[in-house]
Enzyme design. Structure first.
Site, PDB file in Angstrom:
ATOM      1  N   PRO A   2       0.841  -1.211   0.000  1.00 62.19           N
ATOM      2  CG  PRO A   2      -0.600  -1.484   1.794  1.00 62.19           C
ATOM      3  CD  PRO A   2       0.685  -1.993   1.221  1.00 62.19           C
ATOM      4  CD  GLU A   3       4.112   2.747  -2.809  1.00 61.62           C
ATOM      5  OE1 GLU A   3       4.441   3.717  -2.103  1.00 61.62           O
ATOM      6  OE2 GLU A   3       4.916   1.947  -3.306  1.00 61.62           O
ATOM      7  NE  ARG A 110       5.343 -10.244   2.326  1.00 64.03           N
ATOM      8  CZ  ARG A 110       6.165  -9.796   1.395  1.00 64.03           C
ATOM      9  NH1 ARG A 110       5.686  -9.239   0.327  1.00 64.03           N
ATOM     10  NH2 ARG A 110       7.464  -9.898   1.548  1.00 64.03           N
ATOM     11  NE  ARG A 151      18.444  14.223   1.430  1.00 63.72           N
ATOM     12  CZ  ARG A 151      17.965  15.128   2.258  1.00 63.72           C
ATOM     13  NH1 ARG A 151      17.882  16.390   1.899  1.00 63.72           N
ATOM     14  NH2 ARG A 151      17.572  14.777   3.464  1.00 63.72           N
TER      15      ARG A 151
END
Ligand code: ZN
Length: 270
Positions: A2-3, A110, A151
């Site tokens: 699920p996002e 899971r 970054r």
């Protein structure tokens, strides 16, 4: 997995039936989720009214006033309403029983999901260091550009970093970079301010479309109404290696970054 769009879709589906309801009982059949489900949930949340159901990244935040319950759907989790007397199946680990007879049920085959509670959402270790929500004005070109300058990683890894921005998973990162015309392996610090503007806008657009379509990526996703659903996003590049680009017909390429597959068009993304 699920996002953000699936979690947001779940939130929108649950909210109308649960807001204002009193939680009477929590039934934990299996406390062995990613972290053990605390055994004091009932004593802290039982009898409280659900004021609001919020979301931070992929965490659902059940606001019960004095305490907030934190739920994460993990790798394969779903929340749905169980019918009256509907027996729990093997992976139905938790039920929430509300005062009007509504039963909310967590299924997580899971067991990477989480169910926790806190008295201070802002300071909770899982939430305190999260970056801004992608669909808020705080996440804009200036912010993204400043983060990229600091970054050395690739742009795809930067936008998937929850400390930069929450909720941009692997599918949505590849799709957003396609829409912005940026290759996933580009060094983040090389991106110009206009490129960051295109990317921030693309992330918002892709996530908004996915929420409107009801989420996309979870094979056994269950609508909060209880119906089985399977939303497949109409992707432009994700999982389309070797297939023609829908814009220019060049074959979509697949590379691996940080052990995750990335997909791009070498013509449309330069
Ligand atoms: Zn193309």
């Amino acid at each position: 997995m699920p996002e953000l769009p699936e979690v947001e879709t779940t939130r929108l589906g649950l909210l109308p039936r649960l807001q204002g309801r009193t939680l009477e009982r929590i039934v934990v059949r299996n406390p062995r989720l990613r972290w053990p489900v605390p055994d004091d949930l009932q004593s802290h949340l039982g009898g409280l009214v659900l004021n609001a159901l919020n979301r931070r990244g992929k965490y659902l935040l059940f606001d019960f006033g004095p305490a907030t319950q934190i739920v994460h759907l993990g790798m394969s989790g779903s929340l749905r309403f169980a019918g009256p007397d509907e027996p729990a199946a093997l992976h139905d680990h938790v039920d929430w029983l509300f005062d009007d007879g509504t039963t909310l049920r967590l299924r997580e085959p899971r067991r990477f999901g989480a169910q926790l509670w806190t008295e201070n959402v802002k300071r909770h270790p899982l939430l305190a260091h999260l970056g801004p929500e992608p669909l808020t004005p705080e996440f804009d070109a200036a912010y993204l550009h400043a983060q990229c300058q600091r970054r050395s990683a690739s742009i795809k890894q930067v936008i998937m970093d929850a400390q930069v921005v929450v909720g941009v998973g692997n599918i949505y990162a590849s799709e957003s970079l396609f829409h912005a015309g940026i290759r996933p392996a580009t060094a983040a610090r090389r991106l110009s301010r206009p490129a960051c503007a295109r990317l921030a806008a693309a992330i918002k657009q892709v996530l908004t479309a996915a929420i409107a379509a009801g989420g996309s990526s979870l094979r056994d996703y269950v609508h909060s109404s209880g119906e089985l659903g399977y939303f497949q996003l109409q992707t432009r590049v994700y999982d389309r290696a070797g297939q023609p680009c829908k814009t220019c017909a060049a074959p979509i390429r697949r590379i691996v970054q940080g052990q995750r597959a990335s997909f791009y068009c070498q013509v449309c993304q330069r």
